[in-house]
Design an enzyme around this catalytic site. Structure first.
Site, PDB file in Angstrom:
ATOM      1  N   ASN A   9       2.722  -2.047   0.062  1.00  0.00           N
ATOM      2  CA  ASN A   9       3.382  -0.390   0.697  1.00  0.00           C
ATOM      3  C   ASN A   9       2.076   0.653  -0.127  1.00  0.00           C
ATOM      4  OD1 ASN A   9       3.240  -1.061  -2.351  1.00  0.00           O
ATOM      5  ND2 ASN A   9       5.791   0.030  -2.486  1.00  0.00           N
ATOM      6  N   CYS A  10       1.439   0.460  -0.402  1.00  0.00           N
ATOM      7  CA  CYS A  10      -0.254   1.300  -0.456  1.00  0.00           C
ATOM      8  C   CYS A  10      -0.550   1.593   0.246  1.00  0.00           C
ATOM      9  CB  CYS A  10      -0.801   0.717  -1.242  1.00  0.00           C
ATOM     10  SG  CYS A  10      -2.401   1.845  -1.706  1.00  0.00           S
ATOM     11  N   ASP A  11      -0.412   3.400   0.866  1.00  0.00           N
ATOM     12  CA  ASP A  11      -0.598   3.905   2.019  1.00  0.00           C
ATOM     13  C   ASP A  11      -2.433   3.890   2.044  1.00  0.00           C
ATOM     14  OD1 ASP A  11       1.515   5.134   2.791  1.00  0.00           O
ATOM     15  OD2 ASP A  11       0.631   6.913   0.923  1.00  0.00           O
TER      16      ASP A  11
END
Length: 109
Positions: A9-11
């Site tokens: 879920n890390c940009d």
């Protein structure tokens, strides 16, 4: 084969995956949360780039560490808190790259 380490879920992970996929670069994604990294793998990251580049000092996890923990970053601390690692960590045959930067990734194509 390129290996990308991080959390899904890390940009920065999403940008790096999109960049590599759009250019047809094959890679394997390893999520720290689903598949914890080994002490040996973590040590290879630290040996390759150094603790200063490897640790994400802007992360919530880092900010929540005690002053003593911040002064004494260790393998055990990072293995317990893998979100301390700056993302993504890209392992290629030419070495280790930390973070996403299009210019840095150009040479992978």
């Amino acid at each position: 084969m390129i290996k990308m380490y991080g959390i899904k879920n890390c940009d920065s992970i999403k940008k790096a995956q999109k960049f590599l996929t759009a250019r047809g670069v094959d890679f394997e994604f390893i999520d720290f949360r689903q598949t914890p990294i080994s002490e040996q793998t973590l040590q290879s990251f630290a040996d390759g780039v150094g603790w200063d580049k490897l640790i994400n000092k802007r992360s919530t996890t880092y900010r929540n560490l005690s002053d003593d923990e911040k002064q004494n970053i260790s393998l055990a601390l990072i293995l317990k808190n893998p979100t301390l690692i700056k993302r993504p960590v890209l392992v290629t045959e030419n070495g280790i790259k930390i973070g996403f930067n299009e210019k840095l990734y150009q040479d992978l194509i």
